[in-house]
Motif scaffolding. Structure first.
Motif, PDB file in Angstrom:
ATOM      1  N   GLY A  67     -16.120  51.461  91.288  1.00 26.01           N
ATOM      2  CA  GLY A  67     -15.594  52.081  92.503  1.00 26.01           C
ATOM      3  C   GLY A  67     -15.414  53.577  92.346  1.00 26.01           C
ATOM      4  N   ALA A  68     -14.254  54.067  92.785  1.00 23.92           N
ATOM      5  CA  ALA A  68     -13.997  55.509  92.797  1.00 23.92           C
ATOM      6  C   ALA A  68     -14.013  56.113  91.396  1.00 23.92           C
ATOM      7  CB  ALA A  68     -12.653  55.786  93.458  1.00 23.92           C
ATOM      8  N   HIS A  69     -13.577  55.369  90.392  1.00 27.47           N
ATOM      9  CA  HIS A  69     -13.534  55.899  89.034  1.00 27.47           C
ATOM     10  C   HIS A  69     -14.915  56.037  88.401  1.00 27.47           C
ATOM     11  CE1 HIS A  69      -9.252  54.779  89.340  1.00 27.47           C
ATOM     12  NE2 HIS A  69      -9.080  55.795  88.509  1.00 27.47           N
ATOM     13  N   CYS A  71     -17.264  57.896  89.130  1.00 24.32           N
ATOM     14  CA  CYS A  71     -17.705  59.285  89.005  1.00 24.32           C
ATOM     15  C   CYS A  71     -17.231  59.904  87.690  1.00 24.32           C
ATOM     16  CB  CYS A  71     -17.238  60.117  90.197  1.00 24.32           C
ATOM     17  SG  CYS A  71     -15.486  60.479  90.214  1.00 24.32           S
ATOM     18  N   CYS A  86     -14.293  64.706  90.650  1.00 26.21           N
ATOM     19  CA  CYS A  86     -13.560  63.472  90.939  1.00 26.21           C
ATOM     20  C   CYS A  86     -12.114  63.819  91.296  1.00 26.21           C
ATOM     21  CB  CYS A  86     -13.589  62.543  89.739  1.00 26.21           C
ATOM     22  SG  CYS A  86     -15.231  62.109  89.155  1.00 26.21           S
ATOM     23  N   LEU A  89      -8.292  61.473  91.184  1.00 26.90           N
ATOM     24  CA  LEU A  89      -8.379  60.254  90.383  1.00 26.90           C
ATOM     25  C   LEU A  89      -7.538  60.388  89.119  1.00 26.90           C
ATOM     26  CD1 LEU A  89     -12.133  59.258  90.606  1.00 26.90           C
ATOM     27  CD2 LEU A  89     -10.198  58.319  91.854  1.00 26.90           C
TER      28      LEU A  89
END
Length: 137
Positions: A67-69, A71, A86, A89
């Motif tokens: 997911g978002a992590h 990157c 990022c 985060l």
């Protein structure tokens, strides 16, 4: 009554002592072999537990990096804090954790292309691991 020949006297005691010494040496040899086998077995178990823990960390690392992590994995871990790529985060989930009864801490992450990297860890027992990790798509 006939007395034994003087050349045959004292035959039983040396024979008994020699037999006892041979039995003692044999039992010590068997005990030594058993101890070595036990040591090898313990070492094999420790190695298997370490490999299992490393695999578990790799799985947890990949789960948290989804997911978002995701990157963050394009960057070396030294660049995670305050990265413009990022924003917002928290890389804390990727920097430490616990597997079974062992804590681990991220020493370094170095991406190797788009879907792989080298993960270096320090365990709570001060051992270190280096994992070549292929990231799941």
């Amino acid at each position: 009554m006939r007395w034994p020949d003087p050349q045959q006297r004292g035959f039983a005691l040396p024979l008994a002592l020699t037999t006892s010494a041979l039995l003692l040496l044999s039992s010590l040899s068997l005990q030594t072999l058993a101890l070595h086998a036990r040591q090898r077995s313990r070492q094999a178990l420790a190695t298997a537990q370490t490999l299992d823990a490393e695999r578990s960390v790799a799985m947890v690392f990949q789960q948290h990096a989804a997911g978002a992590h995701a990157c963050l994995l394009a960057l070396p871990s030294s660049e995670w804090e305050g990265s413009d790529r990022c924003p917002g985060l928290n890389p804390g989930l990727l920097q430490s954790g616990r597997v079974a009864d062992r804590d681990w801490q991220l020493l370094d992450w170095q991406p190797q292309g788009a879907r792989a990297g080298i993960l270096q860890l320090r365990w709570s027992d001060a051992r270190q691991s280096r994992l070549d990790l292929e990231l799941l798509p």
